[in-house]
Motif scaffolding. Structure first.
Motif, PDB file in Angstrom:
ATOM      1  N   LEU A  47       0.955  -1.182   0.193  1.00  0.00           N
ATOM      2  CA  LEU A  47      -0.168   0.042  -0.057  1.00  0.00           C
ATOM      3  C   LEU A  47       0.804   1.268   0.006  1.00  0.00           C
ATOM      4  O   LEU A  47       1.657   1.407   0.826  1.00  0.00           O
ATOM      5  CB  LEU A  47      -0.926  -0.041   1.198  1.00  0.00           C
ATOM      6  N   THR A  48       0.967   1.780  -1.094  1.00  0.00           N
ATOM      7  CA  THR A  48       1.813   3.183  -1.300  1.00  0.00           C
ATOM      8  C   THR A  48       1.009   4.494  -0.742  1.00  0.00           C
ATOM      9  O   THR A  48      -0.009   4.449  -0.565  1.00  0.00           O
ATOM     10  CB  THR A  48       2.180   3.103  -2.770  1.00  0.00           C
ATOM     11  N   LYS A  49       1.942   5.564  -0.863  1.00  0.00           N
ATOM     12  CA  LYS A  49       1.381   6.813  -0.275  1.00  0.00           C
ATOM     13  C   LYS A  49       0.744   6.752   0.999  1.00  0.00           C
ATOM     14  O   LYS A  49      -0.202   7.483   1.090  1.00  0.00           O
ATOM     15  CB  LYS A  49       0.420   7.314  -1.396  1.00  0.00           C
ATOM     16  N   ILE A  50       1.216   5.980   1.947  1.00  0.00           N
ATOM     17  CA  ILE A  50       0.620   5.601   3.233  1.00  0.00           C
ATOM     18  C   ILE A  50       0.599   6.938   4.234  1.00  0.00           C
ATOM     19  O   ILE A  50      -0.063   7.163   5.094  1.00  0.00           O
ATOM     20  CB  ILE A  50       1.224   4.508   4.109  1.00  0.00           C
ATOM     21  N   ASP A  51       1.621   7.842   3.753  1.00  0.00           N
ATOM     22  CA  ASP A  51       1.808   9.059   4.420  1.00  0.00           C
ATOM     23  C   ASP A  51       0.478  10.066   3.935  1.00  0.00           C
ATOM     24  O   ASP A  51       0.565  11.103   4.682  1.00  0.00           O
ATOM     25  CB  ASP A  51       3.284   9.949   4.265  1.00  0.00           C
ATOM     26  N   LYS A  52      -0.096   9.729   2.873  1.00  0.00           N
ATOM     27  CA  LYS A  52      -1.205  10.482   2.728  1.00  0.00           C
ATOM     28  C   LYS A  52      -2.629   9.995   3.147  1.00  0.00           C
ATOM     29  O   LYS A  52      -3.668  10.868   3.125  1.00  0.00           O
ATOM     30  CB  LYS A  52      -1.391  10.633   1.058  1.00  0.00           C
ATOM     31  N   LEU A  53      -2.587   9.177   3.681  1.00  0.00           N
ATOM     32  CA  LEU A  53      -3.946   8.254   4.225  1.00  0.00           C
ATOM     33  C   LEU A  53      -4.669   9.074   5.312  1.00  0.00           C
ATOM     34  O   LEU A  53      -5.971   9.155   5.295  1.00  0.00           O
ATOM     35  CB  LEU A  53      -3.559   6.857   5.036  1.00  0.00           C
ATOM     36  N   SER A  54      -3.867  10.221   6.069  1.00  0.00           N
ATOM     37  CA  SER A  54      -4.606  10.865   7.169  1.00  0.00           C
ATOM     38  C   SER A  54      -5.573  12.051   6.526  1.00  0.00           C
ATOM     39  O   SER A  54      -6.298  12.597   7.164  1.00  0.00           O
ATOM     40  CB  SER A  54      -3.665  11.332   8.252  1.00  0.00           C
ATOM     41  N   THR A  55      -5.144  12.355   5.434  1.00  0.00           N
ATOM     42  CA  THR A  55      -5.888  13.412   4.434  1.00  0.00           C
ATOM     43  C   THR A  55      -7.180  12.881   3.920  1.00  0.00           C
ATOM     44  O   THR A  55      -7.912  13.817   3.493  1.00  0.00           O
ATOM     45  CB  THR A  55      -5.018  14.139   3.401  1.00  0.00           C
TER      46      THR A  55
ATOM     47  N   ARG B 109       1.367  -1.505  13.748  1.00  0.00           N
ATOM     48  CA  ARG B 109       1.182  -0.442  14.654  1.00  0.00           C
ATOM     49  C   ARG B 109       2.048   0.517  14.684  1.00  0.00           C
ATOM     50  O   ARG B 109       1.473   1.656  15.213  1.00  0.00           O
ATOM     51  CB  ARG B 109       1.223  -1.363  15.954  1.00  0.00           C
ATOM     52  N   ASP B 110       3.267   0.463  14.477  1.00  0.00           N
ATOM     53  CA  ASP B 110       4.067   1.805  14.366  1.00  0.00           C
ATOM     54  C   ASP B 110       3.701   2.613  13.288  1.00  0.00           C
ATOM     55  O   ASP B 110       3.549   3.865  13.312  1.00  0.00           O
ATOM     56  CB  ASP B 110       5.501   1.344  14.049  1.00  0.00           C
ATOM     57  N   VAL B 111       3.195   2.018  12.128  1.00  0.00           N
ATOM     58  CA  VAL B 111       2.656   2.614  10.766  1.00  0.00           C
ATOM     59  C   VAL B 111       1.629   3.323  11.203  1.00  0.00           C
ATOM     60  O   VAL B 111       1.319   4.752  10.769  1.00  0.00           O
ATOM     61  CB  VAL B 111       2.386   1.714   9.739  1.00  0.00           C
ATOM     62  N   GLN B 112       0.425   2.914  11.869  1.00  0.00           N
ATOM     63  CA  GLN B 112      -0.717   3.495  12.470  1.00  0.00           C
ATOM     64  C   GLN B 112      -0.436   4.763  13.353  1.00  0.00           C
ATOM     65  O   GLN B 112      -0.710   5.807  13.006  1.00  0.00           O
ATOM     66  CB  GLN B 112      -1.345   2.467  13.187  1.00  0.00           C
ATOM     67  N   GLU B 113       0.820   4.498  14.192  1.00  0.00           N
ATOM     68  CA  GLU B 113       0.959   5.461  15.052  1.00  0.00           C
ATOM     69  C   GLU B 113       1.532   6.602  14.402  1.00  0.00           C
ATOM     70  O   GLU B 113       1.080   8.153  14.368  1.00  0.00           O
ATOM     71  CB  GLU B 113       1.675   5.095  16.281  1.00  0.00           C
ATOM     72  N   ARG B 114       2.493   6.345  13.411  1.00  0.00           N
ATOM     73  CA  ARG B 114       3.341   7.430  12.657  1.00  0.00           C
ATOM     74  C   ARG B 114       2.292   8.155  11.815  1.00  0.00           C
ATOM     75  O   ARG B 114       2.432   9.532  11.728  1.00  0.00           O
ATOM     76  CB  ARG B 114       4.411   6.879  11.813  1.00  0.00           C
ATOM     77  N   TRP B 115       1.605   7.535  11.014  1.00  0.00           N
ATOM     78  CA  TRP B 115       0.863   8.324   9.874  1.00  0.00           C
ATOM     79  C   TRP B 115      -0.646   8.605  10.169  1.00  0.00           C
ATOM     80  O   TRP B 115      -1.193   9.259   9.313  1.00  0.00           O
ATOM     81  CB  TRP B 115       1.083   7.492   8.407  1.00  0.00           C
ATOM     82  N   LEU B 116      -1.090   8.004  11.200  1.00  0.00           N
ATOM     83  CA  LEU B 116      -2.765   8.289  11.297  1.00  0.00           C
ATOM     84  C   LEU B 116      -2.581   8.916  12.818  1.00  0.00           C
ATOM     85  O   LEU B 116      -3.553   9.983  12.742  1.00  0.00           O
ATOM     86  CB  LEU B 116      -3.364   6.879  11.325  1.00  0.00           C
ATOM     87  N   ASP B 117      -2.397   8.241  13.721  1.00  0.00           N
ATOM     88  CA  ASP B 117      -2.736   8.443  15.203  1.00  0.00           C
ATOM     89  C   ASP B 117      -2.013   9.908  15.477  1.00  0.00           C
ATOM     90  O   ASP B 117      -2.627  10.723  16.379  1.00  0.00           O
ATOM     91  CB  ASP B 117      -2.538   7.551  16.209  1.00  0.00           C
ATOM     92  N   ARG B 118      -0.615   9.884  15.167  1.00  0.00           N
ATOM     93  CA  ARG B 118       0.174  11.066  15.899  1.00  0.00           C
ATOM     94  C   ARG B 118       0.885  11.672  14.491  1.00  0.00           C
ATOM     95  O   ARG B 118       2.152  11.997  14.895  1.00  0.00           O
ATOM     96  CB  ARG B 118       1.215  10.348  16.964  1.00  0.00           C
ATOM     97  N   LYS B 119       0.494  11.757  13.623  1.00  0.00           N
ATOM     98  CA  LYS B 119       1.230  12.237  12.292  1.00  0.00           C
ATOM     99  C   LYS B 119       1.732  13.595  12.786  1.00  0.00           C
ATOM    100  O   LYS B 119       3.178  13.841  12.376  1.00  0.00           O
ATOM    101  CB  LYS B 119       0.245  12.321  11.219  1.00  0.00           C
ATOM    102  N   GLU B 120       0.972  14.741  12.799  1.00  0.00           N
ATOM    103  CA  GLU B 120       1.303  15.779  13.176  1.00  0.00           C
ATOM    104  C   GLU B 120       2.684  15.837  14.264  1.00  0.00           C
ATOM    105  O   GLU B 120       3.572  16.892  14.136  1.00  0.00           O
ATOM    106  CB  GLU B 120       0.267  16.730  13.495  1.00  0.00           C
ATOM    107  N   GLU B 121       2.301  15.401  15.376  1.00  0.00           N
ATOM    108  CA  GLU B 121       3.558  15.151  16.489  1.00  0.00           C
ATOM    109  C   GLU B 121       4.857  14.581  15.770  1.00  0.00           C
ATOM    110  O   GLU B 121       5.966  15.316  16.103  1.00  0.00           O
ATOM    111  CB  GLU B 121       3.139  14.062  17.736  1.00  0.00           C
ATOM    112  N   PHE B 122       4.574  13.741  14.865  1.00  0.00           N
ATOM    113  CA  PHE B 122       5.954  12.896  14.492  1.00  0.00           C
ATOM    114  C   PHE B 122       6.450  13.979  13.171  1.00  0.00           C
ATOM    115  O   PHE B 122       7.719  14.108  13.170  1.00  0.00           O
ATOM    116  CB  PHE B 122       5.687  11.670  13.892  1.00  0.00           C
ATOM    117  N   ASP B 123       5.688  14.559  12.458  1.00  0.00           N
ATOM    118  CA  ASP B 123       6.198  15.407  11.537  1.00  0.00           C
ATOM    119  C   ASP B 123       6.907  16.579  12.127  1.00  0.00           C
ATOM    120  O   ASP B 123       8.069  16.975  11.708  1.00  0.00           O
ATOM    121  CB  ASP B 123       5.113  16.319  10.689  1.00  0.00           C
ATOM    122  N   GLU B 124       6.488  17.175  13.248  1.00  0.00           N
ATOM    123  CA  GLU B 124       6.901  18.246  13.992  1.00  0.00           C
ATOM    124  C   GLU B 124       8.469  17.773  14.658  1.00  0.00           C
ATOM    125  O   GLU B 124       9.510  18.489  14.554  1.00  0.00           O
ATOM    126  CB  GLU B 124       6.298  18.697  15.049  1.00  0.00           C
ATOM    127  N   LYS B 125       8.620  16.765  15.169  1.00  0.00           N
ATOM    128  CA  LYS B 125       9.611  15.888  15.548  1.00  0.00           C
ATOM    129  C   LYS B 125      10.699  15.751  14.430  1.00  0.00           C
ATOM    130  O   LYS B 125      11.957  16.173  14.519  1.00  0.00           O
ATOM    131  CB  LYS B 125       9.348  14.368  16.233  1.00  0.00           C
TER     132      LYS B 125
END
Length: 358
Positions: free
Chosen positions: A180-188, A294-310
């Motif tokens: 599944l590609t473009k997983i970083d866009k899924l939150s949008t 689970r890491d992917v879920q947290e990184r790109w869906l649950d806490r994406k903005e927090e990880f992006d800022e870090k």
């Protein structure tokens, strides 16, 4: 024995972008890599193309001479490539992956960027025959079926994706990974009713049936309800389909996917145990820590903005560190570093710089 990835998937799934990113990533970890374009309609590649099928046949000429549409022209072009197999064989030998005697291949890594017409990897035989001939040259192949993660947002599209992936696996008959590609866009997109692991592990698909009825009133019809149940049971009975995830510009995501690919194709195990192994092979054999779903879920869906800022702050610190002169080079490694950090010390940057076409 050389290794290769066969990058397939429907149009818009990110095949060429993936080949560009993976080529850069492999180069950054010291693995010699060549990209072969097998798409006669791809007239602009963002990656350095070592071998281009358009030197043999182009979709524009085929459409004009034979009065075919775009899909028919691509099918004809692949048949033409199959009939002129010597052209591809000689081109692969010219990539520098063969010894002077021409008999024994030197291990080299090749990415095959394939056309997006689904007929080619679901029931048309030319692409499969080409892959089998490449295999006979000594290549260890892994088929990589890419799908845009947008397909998760609509149950009907997701079920169709499962069918397409299953059919491709049966048709190709090779070591196979669905991605599944473009997983970083899924939150949008529209929020998913289930966690990501529900979609990647493909279990209990019957839970999707109520959402399919909400998606369209037509699906609520009794005959379509029976059809949907039959399709779901078919996919579950085979039990073959599962998905990896990918954000092509993210280093850890690329590391995790390459880890899965190398294990599927045997690259991770090298030759003789410990003989001339790269740092990458040693890390994988010792159980390198990678991202799970689970890491992917947290990184790109649950806490994406927090990880992006870090990550933004980390990039700024890294930039300042590179600009400042290094005062201490022998400080040694800190105790307690994770296995992922060990790899990151060897490969501090994925090297991936993606320029998307408009």
């Amino acid at each position: 024995m050389p290794f290769a990835q066969l990058v397939i998937g429907p149009p818009g799934s990110g095949k060429s972008t993936y080949c560009d990113g993976m080529h850069q990533f492999l180069s950054s970890i010291g693995r010699k890599c060549s990209v072969v374009n097998l798409d006669p309609a791809n007239d602009h590649t963002s990656y350095p193309c070592a071998l281009d099928v358009r030197e043999l046949v182009t979709i524009e000429e085929t459409m004009e001479e034979l009065e075919l549409g775009p899909n028919g022209a691509v099918l004809y072009a692949l048949e033409e490539l199959e009939h002129n197999w010597e052209w591809l064989e000689n081109g692969l030998k010219g990539l520098g992956g063969w010894k002077a005697d021409g008999d024994d291949p030197i291990e080299d890594y090749v990415l095959f960027d394939c056309p997006g017409q689904v007929e080619l990897f679901t029931h048309h035989s030319s692409l499969r025959n080409i892959f089998f001939r490449i295999q006979k040259l000594g290549y260890r192949l892994v088929a990589l079926h890419l799908t845009d993660s947008y397909s998760l947002t609509l149950p009907s599209i997701y079920i169709s994706t499962l069918l397409l992936s299953l059919r491709a696996m049966l048709q190709m008959d090779l070591p196979h990974l669905n991605v599944l590609t473009k997983i970083d866009k899924l939150s949008t997109y529209t929020p998913l009713p289930f966690n990501l692991d529900f979609y990647t592990e493909v279990h209990d698909l019957s839970y999707l049936l109520p959402y399919m009825e909400q998606e369209s009133g037509i699906v609520a019809n009794s005959k379509f309800e029976g059809l949907n149940k039959a399709i779901i049971e078919l996919v579950e009975d085979f039990g073959l389909v599962s998905f990896e995830t990918l954000a092509v510009e993210d280093k850890k995501s690329m590391m995790t996917l390459l880890h899965a690919i190398d294990r599927a194709g045997g690259y991770a195990f090298g030759g003789a145990e410990g003989a001339n192994d790269t740092v990458w092979q040693v890390a994988m054999r010792s159980g390198m820590k990678v991202m799970d779903v689970r890491d992917v879920q947290e990184r790109w869906l649950d806490r994406k903005e927090e990880f992006d800022e870090k990550e933004r702050k980390d990039w700024e610190e890294e930039s300042r560190a590179r600009e400042a002169p290094s005062l201490v080079d022998d400080a040694g490694d800190e105790e307690g570093d994770s296995e992922t950090e060990e790899i990151e010390r060897h490969f501090p940057d994925s090297g991936v710089r993606i320029v998307r076409r408009g």
